[in-house]
Design a protein around this motif. Structure first.
Motif, mmCIF file in Angstrom:
data_model
loop_
_atom_site.group_PDB
_atom_site.id
_atom_site.type_symbol
_atom_site.label_atom_id
_atom_site.label_comp_id
_atom_site.label_asym_id
_atom_site.label_seq_id
_atom_site.Cartn_x
_atom_site.Cartn_y
_atom_site.Cartn_z
ATOM 1 N N ASP A 21 37.049 32.367 30.956
ATOM 2 C CA ASP A 21 37.664 32.423 32.275
ATOM 3 C C ASP A 21 38.962 33.052 32.523
ATOM 4 O O ASP A 21 38.797 33.749 33.763
ATOM 5 C CB ASP A 21 37.480 31.134 32.633
ATOM 6 C CG ASP A 21 36.380 30.113 33.011
ATOM 7 O OD1 ASP A 21 35.344 30.759 32.983
ATOM 8 O OD2 ASP A 21 36.261 28.944 32.871
ATOM 9 N N ALA A 22 39.600 32.872 31.520
ATOM 10 C CA ALA A 22 40.887 33.832 31.702
ATOM 11 C C ALA A 22 40.759 35.341 31.438
ATOM 12 O O ALA A 22 41.420 36.014 32.389
ATOM 13 C CB ALA A 22 41.823 33.293 30.658
ATOM 14 N N LEU A 23 39.782 35.593 30.614
ATOM 15 C CA LEU A 23 39.780 37.165 30.449
ATOM 16 C C LEU A 23 38.934 37.667 31.836
ATOM 17 O O LEU A 23 39.006 38.729 32.438
ATOM 18 C CB LEU A 23 38.589 37.239 29.455
ATOM 19 C CG LEU A 23 39.096 37.313 27.943
ATOM 20 C CD1 LEU A 23 38.211 37.403 26.964
ATOM 21 C CD2 LEU A 23 40.200 38.450 27.945
ATOM 22 N N ARG A 24 37.923 36.699 32.624
ATOM 23 C CA ARG A 24 37.202 37.188 33.809
ATOM 24 C C ARG A 24 38.168 37.237 34.768
ATOM 25 O O ARG A 24 38.377 38.500 35.756
ATOM 26 C CB ARG A 24 36.125 35.977 33.967
ATOM 27 C CG ARG A 24 35.434 36.467 35.262
ATOM 28 C CD ARG A 24 34.581 35.677 35.829
ATOM 29 N NE ARG A 24 35.137 34.186 36.124
ATOM 30 C CZ ARG A 24 34.818 33.093 36.090
ATOM 31 N NH1 ARG A 24 33.492 32.920 35.833
ATOM 32 N NH2 ARG A 24 35.453 32.020 36.340
ATOM 33 N N ALA A 25 39.329 36.711 34.871
ATOM 34 C CA ALA A 25 40.214 36.614 35.907
ATOM 35 C C ALA A 25 41.267 37.882 35.468
ATOM 36 O O ALA A 25 41.767 38.619 36.485
ATOM 37 C CB ALA A 25 41.224 35.475 36.191
ATOM 38 N N LEU A 26 41.327 38.205 34.293
ATOM 39 C CA LEU A 26 42.461 39.221 33.968
ATOM 40 C C LEU A 26 41.444 40.540 34.239
ATOM 41 O O LEU A 26 42.353 41.601 34.464
ATOM 42 C CB LEU A 26 42.623 39.181 32.420
ATOM 43 C CG LEU A 26 43.605 40.171 31.768
ATOM 44 C CD1 LEU A 26 45.003 40.213 32.483
ATOM 45 C CD2 LEU A 26 43.571 40.077 30.400
ATOM 46 N N GLU A 27 40.371 40.702 34.286
ATOM 47 C CA GLU A 27 39.619 41.969 34.345
ATOM 48 C C GLU A 27 39.819 42.535 35.837
ATOM 49 O O GLU A 27 39.829 43.790 36.027
ATOM 50 C CB GLU A 27 37.999 41.543 34.349
ATOM 51 C CG GLU A 27 37.037 42.967 34.492
ATOM 52 C CD GLU A 27 35.714 42.620 34.593
ATOM 53 O OE1 GLU A 27 34.924 43.364 34.447
ATOM 54 O OE2 GLU A 27 35.279 41.417 34.464
ATOM 55 N N LEU A 28 40.138 41.607 36.805
ATOM 56 C CA LEU A 28 40.497 42.145 37.958
ATOM 57 C C LEU A 28 41.882 42.991 38.004
ATOM 58 O O LEU A 28 41.945 43.845 38.739
ATOM 59 C CB LEU A 28 40.651 41.194 39.119
ATOM 60 C CG LEU A 28 39.326 40.249 39.230
ATOM 61 C CD1 LEU A 28 39.747 39.101 40.243
ATOM 62 C CD2 LEU A 28 38.338 41.291 39.917
ATOM 63 N N GLU A 29 42.810 42.495 37.037
ATOM 64 C CA GLU A 29 44.093 43.236 36.977
ATOM 65 C C GLU A 29 43.909 44.518 35.954
ATOM 66 O O GLU A 29 44.465 45.598 36.449
ATOM 67 C CB GLU A 29 44.991 42.248 36.331
ATOM 68 C CG GLU A 29 45.393 41.224 37.423
ATOM 69 C CD GLU A 29 46.251 40.089 36.645
ATOM 70 O OE1 GLU A 29 46.906 40.572 35.850
ATOM 71 O OE2 GLU A 29 46.179 39.074 37.421
ATOM 72 N N SER A 30 43.425 44.544 35.001
ATOM 73 C CA SER A 30 43.442 45.523 33.988
ATOM 74 C C SER A 30 41.980 45.342 33.209
ATOM 75 O O SER A 30 41.852 44.386 32.281
ATOM 76 C CB SER A 30 44.523 45.292 32.880
ATOM 77 O OG SER A 30 44.468 46.201 32.139
#
Length: 75
Positions: A21-30
């Protein structure tokens, strides 16, 4: 019995899949940072492939392998 399945759901959804879930949220940034594990495994695989090819070349140059043309001893 229902409590057991809800406990299993809670374990997977809230604890074990939290890094994803953290990686999925991070994908929007980088995008690159979110895929860092993929890049890491790709680099490890490339290094292993190059090492393996160099080892095969070394053994091929030493002529260690029996390259006679016969399938089986009973033929």
């Amino acid at each position: 019995m229902k409590d057991l399945f809800e406990a299993i759901e809670d374990l997977f959804v809230n604890i074990l899949f939290a890094p994803f879930d953290a990686l999925r949220a991070l994908e929007l940034e980088s995008w690159f940072t979110a895929n860092i594990m993929s890049w890491l495994f790709t680099i490890i695989g490339l290094v292993a492939f190059v090492y393996w090819m160099l080892q095969l070349k070394k053994f091929n140059d030493n002529n260690d392998e029996d390259k006679s043309i016969s399938s089986h001893s009973f033929l």
